[in-house]
Design a protein around this motif. Structure first.
Motif: not given
Length: 392
Positions: A64, A68-70, A185-186, A190, A213-215, A219
């Motif tokens: 992650a 750069n994801g959550i 993601l940057d 999504d 993912t960054n959402r 997630q």
């Protein structure tokens, strides 16, 4: 200060300064299926390894961070990752997918997901008017960039703009580039997919897959699905990927350097009718790659003058291995027609440009003089045999 990606491949910033796990530099393998509870209603934070395992959790945090994801989800293979992701969709949903994808993805979409009521439009996302395919029931756009095996480059920012206008999920398979060279993601994606078997592990010794993912809404859905479907990556395989990721940066740099030189050499061979590598200035996606990635990767595809020449290469290579995979330290050559895309109908393969004279190379980290030396020997032997055949 933001950490460099080479550092992020080795260190999880939140763990720094701690002396946990007895100070072990190599993250421990928690080879356990279940965990004891201190008391009723109490937990150590881990209950059962299908839900989560400390080694897997550490790997997921590392991946992650690289993308750069959550959150990230470690699965038993790349196809397990795509299969889990497809569980987010339901009967009647429509997905726009690039037509030139890994053959296993195409097989999954058309033999499993369509059976379950998900509809797909397979189009050329590099050249077609993607927005014109959006329908009322469209839920996502699914792309690879560069594509497998024809190395088509899709503008991720452009796809992200379309996805946002229509409230769609943009999914990008980033296996070919790895997080070292590209972070979708940057750029507005999504979800990112990886076959961790490839560059992330890098040694052809384990299978793994990742979703990043960054959402938060995605997630939450995926956390429920991974514990429900049960394809989480086993602790030892997690450790193998963690070990491989430590050298991701230097492996990617060396492989790319070798790929650039091999691509240039192949361009000079009369038996090669086309070299498809995004790092070449004449590649249609070269300028897009310069804008959305930090490199061009180490995958390249060639078209040869005949099927016979292609098959002769596969039979004669020795140090370069004829094998179905990519992203390891060894240089591999693959025959898409009978390997990666064997289950794709012939008319679709040919429409995408895959013919019986197509070869795909995954360039490794060997000495470049040895790699080109072997190719020179192989090409010379084939030409000599051709000339001898003409004389007789």
């Amino acid at each position: 200060m933001a950490r460099g990606i080479d550092t992020k491949c080795i260190h999880l910033e939140e763990d720094e300064g701690q002396c946990s796990h007895y100070g072990a530099l190599s993250y421990p393998i928690y080879q356990t299926a279940t965990y004891a509870h201190p008391g009723v209603g109490q937990s150590t934070g881990f209950d059962y390894s299908r839900l989560q395992n400390p080694t897997r959790e550490h790997l997921e945090k590392m991946v992650a961070a690289l993308e750069n994801g959550i959150d990230a989800f470690a699965l038993s293979s790349g196809m397990a990752a795509i299969s889990l992701l497809m569980e987010m969709f339901r009967q009647g949903d429509h997905i726009i997918a690039d037509s030139d994808l890994y053959g296993g993805s195409i097989r999954l979409f058309h033999n499993v997901n369509e059976k379950n009521g998900v509809e797909f439009s397979s189009i050329d996302c590099c050249r077609d008017d993607v927005e014109s395919y959006v329908k009322e029931n469209t839920k996502a756009i699914y792309i690879e960039t560069p594509t497998n095996p024809m190395m088509n480059v899709t503008d991720i920012r452009k796809m992200a703009d379309i996805a946002k206008r229509h409230n769609l999920i943009l999914i990008v398979d980033n296996t070919f580039m790895s997080p070292y060279f590209q972070n979708p993601l940057d750029l507005g994606a999504d979800v990112v997919i990886h076959s961790g078997t490839k560059y992330l592990s890098g040694h052809n010794d384990t299978l793994a897959g990742f979703i990043v993912t960054n959402r938060e809404d995605i997630q939450e859905k995926l956390r429920f699905l991974i514990k429900t479907t049960g394809a989480g990556l086993a602790p030892f395989d997690c450790w193998l990927v963690l070990r491989g990721m430590k050298t991701l940066g230097i492996r990617m740099e060396r492989s790319q350097e070798n790929a650039e030189q091999i691509a240039a050499w192949l361009q000079q061979q009369k038996a090669v009718t086309r070299v498809i590598y995004p790092g070449l200035p004449d590649h249609p996606g070269h300028e897009i790659m310069k804008k959305q990635a930090r490199g061009f990767g180490a995958m390249l595809t060639i078209q040869l003058e005949s099927k016979e020449f292609a098959l002769a290469i596969l039979e004669k290579v020795r140090m370069i291995r004829f094998a179905e995979s990519l992203g390891g330290v060894e240089t591999l050559v693959t025959y898409p027609t009978t390997q990666t895309h064997a289950d794709v109908p012939k008319e679709i393969r040919e429409r995408n440009g895959i013919t019986e004279s197509t070869l795909r190379f995954s360039v490794g980290i060997e000495n470049i003089e040895d790699l080109i030396g072997e190719l020179e020997k192989v090409f010379a032997e084939i030409e000599e045999e051709k000339n001898d055949g003409k004389k007789s």
